[in-house]
Design a protein around this motif. Sequence first.
Motif, PDB file in Angstrom:
ATOM      1  N   UNK A  91     -36.306  52.523 -35.448  1.00 27.68           N
ATOM      2  CA  UNK A  91     -37.051  52.402 -36.706  1.00 27.68           C
ATOM      3  C   UNK A  91     -37.064  50.953 -37.187  1.00 27.68           C
ATOM      4  N   UNK A  92     -35.911  50.271 -37.095  1.00 31.28           N
ATOM      5  CA  UNK A  92     -35.782  48.947 -37.683  1.00 31.28           C
ATOM      6  C   UNK A  92     -36.372  47.831 -36.825  1.00 31.28           C
ATOM      7  N   UNK A  93     -36.467  48.039 -35.484  1.00 31.93           N
ATOM      8  CA  UNK A  93     -36.908  46.885 -34.694  1.00 31.93           C
ATOM      9  C   UNK A  93     -37.575  47.201 -33.369  1.00 31.93           C
ATOM     10  N   UNK A  94     -37.759  48.461 -33.002  1.00 33.80           N
ATOM     11  CA  UNK A  94     -38.221  48.745 -31.645  1.00 33.80           C
ATOM     12  C   UNK A  94     -39.497  49.568 -31.546  1.00 33.80           C
ATOM     13  N   UNK A  95     -40.041  50.023 -32.645  1.00 30.11           N
ATOM     14  CA  UNK A  95     -41.232  50.868 -32.584  1.00 30.11           C
ATOM     15  C   UNK A  95     -42.469  49.998 -32.341  1.00 30.11           C
ATOM     16  N   UNK A  96     -43.159  50.237 -31.235  1.00 30.79           N
ATOM     17  CA  UNK A  96     -44.324  49.427 -30.886  1.00 30.79           C
ATOM     18  C   UNK A  96     -45.476  49.630 -31.860  1.00 30.79           C
ATOM     19  N   UNK A  97     -45.636  50.847 -32.375  1.00 25.61           N
ATOM     20  CA  UNK A  97     -46.704  51.099 -33.339  1.00 25.61           C
ATOM     21  C   UNK A  97     -46.425  50.373 -34.658  1.00 25.61           C
ATOM     22  N   UNK A 103     -45.578  45.903 -39.679  1.00 24.50           N
ATOM     23  CA  UNK A 103     -44.435  46.238 -40.528  1.00 24.50           C
ATOM     24  C   UNK A 103     -43.268  45.276 -40.320  1.00 24.50           C
ATOM     25  N   UNK A 104     -42.989  44.913 -39.077  1.00 24.01           N
ATOM     26  CA  UNK A 104     -41.918  43.954 -38.805  1.00 24.01           C
ATOM     27  C   UNK A 104     -42.345  42.542 -39.198  1.00 24.01           C
ATOM     28  N   UNK A 105     -43.637  42.256 -39.074  1.00 20.32           N
ATOM     29  CA  UNK A 105     -44.140  40.942 -39.479  1.00 20.32           C
ATOM     30  C   UNK A 105     -43.944  40.726 -40.969  1.00 20.32           C
ATOM     31  N   UNK A 106     -44.160  41.762 -41.757  1.00 21.96           N
ATOM     32  CA  UNK A 106     -43.957  41.663 -43.212  1.00 21.96           C
ATOM     33  C   UNK A 106     -42.516  41.301 -43.520  1.00 21.96           C
TER      34      UNK A 106
END
Length: 227
Positions: A91-97, A103-106
């Motif tokens: 959830x925190x760092x590995x979901x490609x979608x 979401x990680x960029x934010x």
Amino acid sequence: MVIDEVRQREDVRRIQKAVQQPQQGQWTNWDSAMQRSLTWKDIWQMAPLRISFLIRSVYDLLPSNANLVRWGKNDDPTCPLCHGRQTTEHVLSSCKVALSQGRYTWRHNRVLQELASVISTAKGQSNPPSPSFTIFTTECGARKWCGRSNTASNQRKGLLDGCDDWEVSADLPEWDKHPKVIRRTTLRPDIVIYSPSTQQVSMVELTVPYESRMEQAHTYKKENYLD
């Protein structure tokens, strides 16, 4: 001395027990993570949900689908976005979608914005008042901001000393573009600190990895900017 000896023995016993726990003991593999000491004042000032999230995430007790299956609360451990196994790490760092949706960029940009603001405030302060900020290079090659007093016994030359025309640019929509010498390449460092008069350039590259993959993330960043 007695207190220190007892504390040391208890720490060894606690780590030995944690290593034997495949789930709650994952933090023992965080070799490159900096130690963080929380005081009671820090804890009382935190929002209850935040301190709860921090503690439960360290010991992998958040209600991910994989944990819900383990606890008998759910039958499906898959991620609803990418259909992979939904763990806390996923959830925190590995979901490609989640990555493709920004979401990680934010999260990355919020951290970058704080760093860029601090550096921009400190630039040009060749003799800043105490306390101030100066940059030192840590063992892993990252940049670390540290407080510094102006006493002679604690004086230490920082990256921004000796020049007062530093310009700061960040790879953020609301910040200035990088200088031409950087824009000639296809790479975009997160922060560029440069001095036109002395022709010095320092690049700051930020990554927000999962704790157990900090070394891999650091190696990837170094190889990406090797040339």
